[in-house]
Design a protein around this motif. Structure first.
Motif, PDB file in Angstrom:
ATOM      1  N   ILE A 221      10.440   0.987  -8.202  1.00  0.00           N
ATOM      2  CA  ILE A 221       9.663   0.578  -7.026  1.00  0.00           C
ATOM      3  C   ILE A 221       8.374  -0.115  -7.454  1.00  0.00           C
ATOM      4  N   TYR A 222       7.752   0.393  -8.524  1.00  0.00           N
ATOM      5  CA  TYR A 222       6.603  -0.318  -9.082  1.00  0.00           C
ATOM      6  C   TYR A 222       7.141  -1.431  -9.968  1.00  0.00           C
ATOM      7  N   ARG A 223       6.789  -2.663  -9.655  1.00  0.00           N
ATOM      8  CA  ARG A 223       7.375  -3.783 -10.365  1.00  0.00           C
ATOM      9  C   ARG A 223       6.387  -4.941 -10.489  1.00  0.00           C
ATOM     10  N   MET A 224       6.714  -5.842 -11.344  1.00  0.00           N
ATOM     11  CA  MET A 224       5.897  -7.034 -11.544  1.00  0.00           C
ATOM     12  C   MET A 224       6.660  -8.247 -11.046  1.00  0.00           C
ATOM     13  N   ASP A 225       5.936  -9.195 -10.464  1.00  0.00           N
ATOM     14  CA  ASP A 225       6.542 -10.424  -9.959  1.00  0.00           C
ATOM     15  C   ASP A 225       5.755 -11.636 -10.421  1.00  0.00           C
ATOM     16  N   ILE A 257       5.325  -2.522 -20.267  1.00  0.00           N
ATOM     17  CA  ILE A 257       4.749  -1.208 -19.979  1.00  0.00           C
ATOM     18  C   ILE A 257       3.742  -1.275 -18.829  1.00  0.00           C
ATOM     19  N   ARG A 258       3.689  -2.402 -18.139  1.00  0.00           N
ATOM     20  CA  ARG A 258       2.852  -2.557 -16.937  1.00  0.00           C
ATOM     21  C   ARG A 258       1.362  -2.352 -17.205  1.00  0.00           C
ATOM     22  N   ALA A 273       1.512  -7.110  -9.625  1.00  0.00           N
ATOM     23  CA  ALA A 273       2.235  -5.864  -9.872  1.00  0.00           C
ATOM     24  C   ALA A 273       1.839  -4.852  -8.815  1.00  0.00           C
ATOM     25  N   GLY A 274       2.775  -4.003  -8.430  1.00  0.00           N
ATOM     26  CA  GLY A 274       2.487  -2.980  -7.445  1.00  0.00           C
ATOM     27  C   GLY A 274       3.754  -2.323  -6.942  1.00  0.00           C
ATOM     28  N   PHE A 275       3.592  -1.420  -5.983  1.00  0.00           N
ATOM     29  CA  PHE A 275       4.735  -0.744  -5.388  1.00  0.00           C
ATOM     30  C   PHE A 275       5.342  -1.645  -4.329  1.00  0.00           C
ATOM     31  N   LYS A 276       6.570  -2.059  -4.557  1.00  0.00           N
ATOM     32  CA  LYS A 276       7.226  -3.023  -3.683  1.00  0.00           C
ATOM     33  C   LYS A 276       8.679  -2.629  -3.467  1.00  0.00           C
ATOM     34  N   SER A 287       8.949 -12.423  -0.172  1.00  0.00           N
ATOM     35  CA  SER A 287       9.982 -11.738   0.579  1.00  0.00           C
ATOM     36  C   SER A 287       9.921 -10.241   0.379  1.00  0.00           C
ATOM     37  N   GLU A 288       8.823  -9.741  -0.206  1.00  0.00           N
ATOM     38  CA  GLU A 288       8.705  -8.337  -0.509  1.00  0.00           C
ATOM     39  C   GLU A 288       8.070  -7.588   0.648  1.00  0.00           C
ATOM     40  N   THR A 289       8.282  -6.297   0.658  1.00  0.00           N
ATOM     41  CA  THR A 289       7.580  -5.411   1.571  1.00  0.00           C
ATOM     42  C   THR A 289       6.750  -4.477   0.725  1.00  0.00           C
ATOM     43  N   ALA A 290       5.466  -4.661   0.684  1.00  0.00           N
ATOM     44  CA  ALA A 290       4.604  -3.841  -0.155  1.00  0.00           C
ATOM     45  C   ALA A 290       4.460  -2.464   0.437  1.00  0.00           C
TER      46      ALA A 290
END
Length: 291
Positions: A221-225, A257-258, A273-276, A287-290
């Motif tokens: 769920i925590y990811r980088m874009d 490792i974020r 980066a964040g919870f998405k 197109s994400e929902t944070a």
């Protein structure tokens, strides 16, 4: 003074280290904390036998699957690691792992620095498969007790945090030392030297916990874009990455490792980066929902 992203991360790392190892007084007599918190796993690599440790090591607990009634202990540890990985991925490595903090401090020692070939990053998956999953399930000593192979033969965190402090306060145990301890000391020395010369050498090459979290990076769920509409492919994010990843090409690489250094270095603010709940579209359309 503005607190930078990296300073904030270091504060979290130190706080996580302290939370994981609050019983520093136990080093004086080599006692191991055995209270109620020891039934829970630490999200990062931290030896159960370290006198200061408050929690169990998830890798050690996973290897106990062959010895625990109904395999409950090992299955709990595996479920815990998978749950943490699905939520955070390798954020644990960058922020919460005590041994990760130690590696970063070692790398600050002024020496020539080197990079490893990419193929070496796959070694940790072999260690995970063989020493954490396979050997503990099939090997037993003369009494029938299954062997926690990674802890017994490899783990430098256990040697440093558990083995050496206990031996220093319990001289009666030193006569029992043999070739296995010699092997583990050689591995520990090699890892220390490796981490001085190569950024997070143990994380890249040997850590089975990092291997599990890395496999979950793409679904966490925590990811980088990366917003490709902004990205100019300058490579600054890759040049500063302590794990030799290329965030502008593969933002959710198994090696990432974020830590956020790439986000700070990006001249066009194309990395986030964040919870998405969903990944950001690569054409720059959000197109994400944070969360």
């Amino acid at each position: 003074m503005k607190i930078t992203r990296e300073i904030k991360r270091k504060i979290i790392q130190v706080a996580a280290f302290g939370w994981s190892n609050p019983y520093l007084g136990n080093f004086a007599d080599g006692r191991i904390y055995e209270g109620s918190f020891k039934q829970f796993c630490n999200p990062g690599l931290n030896c159960y036998s370290c006198p200061a440790a408050q929690f169990a090591c998830p890798i050690g607990a996973m290897q106990a699957v062959a010895n625990s009634p109904g395999h409950r202990l090992g299955l709990y540890a595996m479920g815990f690691v998978l749950a943490v990985g699905v939520v955070l991925g390798r954020v644990v490595c960058g922020f919460l792992c005590p041994f990760g903090l130690l590696q970063e401090l070692l790398h600050k020692i002024p020496t020539p620095k080197f990079h490893l070939p990419n193929w070496m990053t796959y070694i940790k998956y072999g260690i995970l498969a063989i020493f954490v999953l396979l050997l503990p399930a099939v090997l037993a000593d003369e009494t029938g007790i299954r062997s926690p192979a990674f802890c017994k033969y490899i783990c430098p965190a256990g040697t440093l945090g558990g083995g050496l402090p206990i031996l220093s306060t319990h001289p009666e145990l030193r006569s029992l030392l043999g070739s296995i301890f010699t092997l583990k000391m050689a591995i520990l020395i090699a890892v220390i030297i490796g981490c001085i010369l190569v950024s997070r050498c143990f994380c890249k090459v040997m850590c089975p916990l990092g291997a599990i979290y890395g496999l979950l990076n793409k679904v966490s769920i925590y990811r980088m874009d990366v917003d490709t509409a902004k990205c100019v492919s300058c490579g600054k994010c890759a040049s500063i990455c302590p794990m030799d990843a290329e965030p502008y090409k593969v933002p959710n690489s198994a090696e990432c490792i974020r830590c956020g250094r790439c986000i700070t270095a990006c001249p066009t603010a194309s990395l986030t980066a964040g919870f998405k709940l969903q990944a950001k579209a690569t054409n720059g359309i959000d197109s994400e929902t944070a969360m």
